[in-house]
Design a protein around this motif. Sequence first.
Motif, PDB file in Angstrom:
ATOM      1  N   ASN A 236       0.801  -1.058   0.036  1.00 22.07           N
ATOM      2  CA  ASN A 236      -0.019   0.053  -0.014  1.00 22.07           C
ATOM      3  C   ASN A 236       0.796   1.130  -0.040  1.00 22.07           C
ATOM      4  O   ASN A 236       0.345   2.114  -0.671  1.00 22.07           O
ATOM      5  N   TYR A 237       1.925   1.266   0.844  1.00 22.97           N
ATOM      6  CA  TYR A 237       2.670   2.463   0.830  1.00 22.97           C
ATOM      7  C   TYR A 237       3.432   2.796  -0.667  1.00 22.97           C
ATOM      8  O   TYR A 237       3.588   3.924  -0.745  1.00 22.97           O
ATOM      9  N   LEU A 238       3.886   1.679  -1.212  1.00 20.89           N
ATOM     10  CA  LEU A 238       4.356   2.071  -2.588  1.00 20.89           C
ATOM     11  C   LEU A 238       3.377   2.030  -3.459  1.00 20.89           C
ATOM     12  O   LEU A 238       3.520   2.529  -4.749  1.00 20.89           O
ATOM     13  N   ASP A 239       2.087   1.786  -3.295  1.00 19.76           N
ATOM     14  CA  ASP A 239       1.066   1.693  -4.225  1.00 19.76           C
ATOM     15  C   ASP A 239       1.200   0.893  -5.536  1.00 19.76           C
ATOM     16  O   ASP A 239       1.043   1.226  -6.423  1.00 19.76           O
ATOM     17  N   LEU A 240       1.827  -0.399  -4.855  1.00 14.25           N
ATOM     18  CA  LEU A 240       2.311  -1.474  -6.114  1.00 14.25           C
ATOM     19  C   LEU A 240       1.103  -1.935  -6.553  1.00 14.25           C
ATOM     20  O   LEU A 240      -0.031  -2.239  -6.151  1.00 14.25           O
ATOM     21  N   SER A 241       1.208  -2.175  -7.828  1.00 15.23           N
ATOM     22  CA  SER A 241       0.097  -2.839  -9.016  1.00 15.23           C
ATOM     23  C   SER A 241       0.120  -4.108  -8.622  1.00 15.23           C
ATOM     24  O   SER A 241       1.060  -4.991  -8.204  1.00 15.23           O
ATOM     25  N   ASP A 242      -1.167  -4.605  -8.446  1.00 13.63           N
ATOM     26  CA  ASP A 242      -1.568  -5.939  -8.352  1.00 13.63           C
ATOM     27  C   ASP A 242      -0.975  -6.923  -9.422  1.00 13.63           C
ATOM     28  O   ASP A 242      -1.016  -8.133  -9.304  1.00 13.63           O
ATOM     29  N   LYS A 243      -0.154  -6.306 -10.556  1.00 14.16           N
ATOM     30  CA  LYS A 243       0.469  -7.036 -11.525  1.00 14.16           C
ATOM     31  C   LYS A 243       1.566  -7.923 -10.954  1.00 14.16           C
ATOM     32  O   LYS A 243       2.132  -8.577 -11.414  1.00 14.16           O
ATOM     33  N   PHE A 244       2.129  -7.112  -9.733  1.00 11.54           N
ATOM     34  CA  PHE A 244       3.233  -7.872  -9.124  1.00 11.54           C
ATOM     35  C   PHE A 244       3.112  -8.536  -7.876  1.00 11.54           C
ATOM     36  O   PHE A 244       3.989  -9.004  -7.198  1.00 11.54           O
ATOM     37  N   PHE A 245       1.706  -8.685  -7.458  1.00 13.04           N
ATOM     38  CA  PHE A 245       1.591  -9.800  -6.291  1.00 13.04           C
ATOM     39  C   PHE A 245       0.318 -10.402  -6.659  1.00 13.04           C
ATOM     40  O   PHE A 245      -0.446 -10.180  -7.610  1.00 13.04           O
ATOM     41  N   ASP A 246       0.387 -11.559  -5.663  1.00 18.45           N
ATOM     42  CA  ASP A 246      -0.735 -12.271  -5.906  1.00 18.45           C
ATOM     43  C   ASP A 246      -1.452 -12.828  -4.456  1.00 18.45           C
ATOM     44  O   ASP A 246      -0.968 -12.542  -3.354  1.00 18.45           O
ATOM     45  N   VAL A 247      -2.867 -13.178  -4.475  1.00 15.95           N
ATOM     46  CA  VAL A 247      -3.445 -13.751  -3.135  1.00 15.95           C
ATOM     47  C   VAL A 247      -3.053 -15.029  -2.904  1.00 15.95           C
ATOM     48  O   VAL A 247      -3.125 -15.811  -4.060  1.00 15.95           O
ATOM     49  N   LYS A 248      -2.565 -15.340  -1.876  1.00 16.00           N
ATOM     50  CA  LYS A 248      -2.567 -16.801  -1.571  1.00 16.00           C
ATOM     51  C   LYS A 248      -3.742 -17.758  -1.375  1.00 16.00           C
ATOM     52  O   LYS A 248      -4.646 -17.131  -1.096  1.00 16.00           O
ATOM     53  N   THR A 249      -3.622 -18.782  -1.901  1.00 12.99           N
ATOM     54  CA  THR A 249      -4.896 -19.615  -2.011  1.00 12.99           C
ATOM     55  C   THR A 249      -4.533 -21.145  -1.442  1.00 12.99           C
ATOM     56  O   THR A 249      -3.435 -21.424  -1.543  1.00 12.99           O
ATOM     57  N   HIS A 250      -5.579 -21.732  -1.278  1.00 15.25           N
ATOM     58  CA  HIS A 250      -5.478 -23.157  -0.769  1.00 15.25           C
ATOM     59  C   HIS A 250      -6.700 -23.862  -1.254  1.00 15.25           C
ATOM     60  O   HIS A 250      -7.714 -23.263  -1.314  1.00 15.25           O
ATOM     61  N   THR A 251      -6.636 -25.133  -1.328  1.00 12.39           N
ATOM     62  CA  THR A 251      -7.834 -25.985  -1.602  1.00 12.39           C
ATOM     63  C   THR A 251      -8.607 -26.646  -0.471  1.00 12.39           C
ATOM     64  O   THR A 251      -7.873 -27.103   0.429  1.00 12.39           O
TER      65      THR A 251
END
Length: 430
Positions: A236-251
């Motif tokens: 958030n502080y860098l206002d980083l694009s979600d192009k460079f991160f993902d939400v962790k998931t599990h099944t």
Amino acid sequence: MSQLNDIFDRLFASKIPTEVILESQQFSVFENLAKSHDIEQVRPPIEELRSLFGKENSIFSRSIGTHPDFLDTSILPHHQYVCSLFLDISGSTKLGLKFPLSKVRLYKNAILSTAIELFQAFDGHIHRLQGDAVFAYFGHKEMKKSDAIINALNAASLMQSYNKHTLSKFFEENKLPPLRIRIGIDIGDDSEVLWSEYGIGNVTEVTSTSIHTDLAAKLQSQSPRNRIMIGENVYNYLDLSDKFFDVKTHTENGDTVEDKYVLKDTNLYAYYQMRVFNWEKYLDSFSSLPKSKSEGRIYSSPTDFELICSVKKEEDEPFKKYCQNSYSLEKGMHLRFELLNYASMPIGNIKWKVINYGTEAEQSESGLEYFMEQSEGEYVCEQSTAYTGLHFMECYIYNHGGNLIAKDKFGIFINDEIRDFRRLGVPESG
């Protein structure tokens, strides 16, 4: 990324005695490097690395333990921000099944000492070694908060790349499973970090008290293997694009479930999110780092051409070279992008395209992507910094037949240091 991988190989090989490499069949990939150990190098690998990322000043810290800002304990307790990084290495235990203890110690120390050097190269301070784990601080009283985060991300990304491209070769040749490296990064603002002395008598330690320091370790434990987990304040502080991160998931019961929160306490109404930082995509966005040719194009940077950027604050100042993603720029600075060293390319036309990301750009621009029409056909394109975030200038190169023969982009961080941090702690009374 051959140049970067070569630096990594030489970093690792420099920590193994030449005779150990030459006498072992397990070091064939490093044999040529070993033979050159005794040859004086013009620039040590770590200095080459710092040069790639525009590090001109001396390394901030070469020590372990107390942060250099707090060697004078008379100023303690003291509130001051810090970006905390926790790295854990899994898999080195099996070295003991393959080698005697003396060599196990040698190889494990080569891995840890390279991690230390990488963090120090980006002005990090090593606070503590815990077995196969490293706890480091990024940031100090003279450094902008955004730059502390950028340094931590760059250092962590290179550590993961080092593991993938250099350490993996060593473990494969020894028929051992590869290392699993997990990294967690978070930052707390000044009011959220208290520096003080713990202990009694001569058994004391100066360290930070902060939920965000604690969360760096928790983020590490939540990270997938060979990934970097970052806290909400970081992106958030860098206002980083979600192009460079993902939400962790599990099944769960056959369904894909998102793991968005590293902290979710309904009783205390405390919620704090996390994301998996895509370090490979991030490093691949660097114009200065070699990359594979793609999409049928036969030219790539920096082998066949270079894309560089220069900056200045005032009109009457000279331009100064800016190394990509090396630190954050203020708003209102002048930018000059240039295409260089293109002699071997049959260039017929050049186009420049601005790619903006972040909430400020979304709120201010009618379109986040647009071509700089006034710069078409030019080898230079000028712009200015305007919005917090990680933004790009893309360069499209065409031959005389109008076919696209190369494409590259140059990233810059912009930050005015006024974005709010997520505050989780209880404010001091009085």
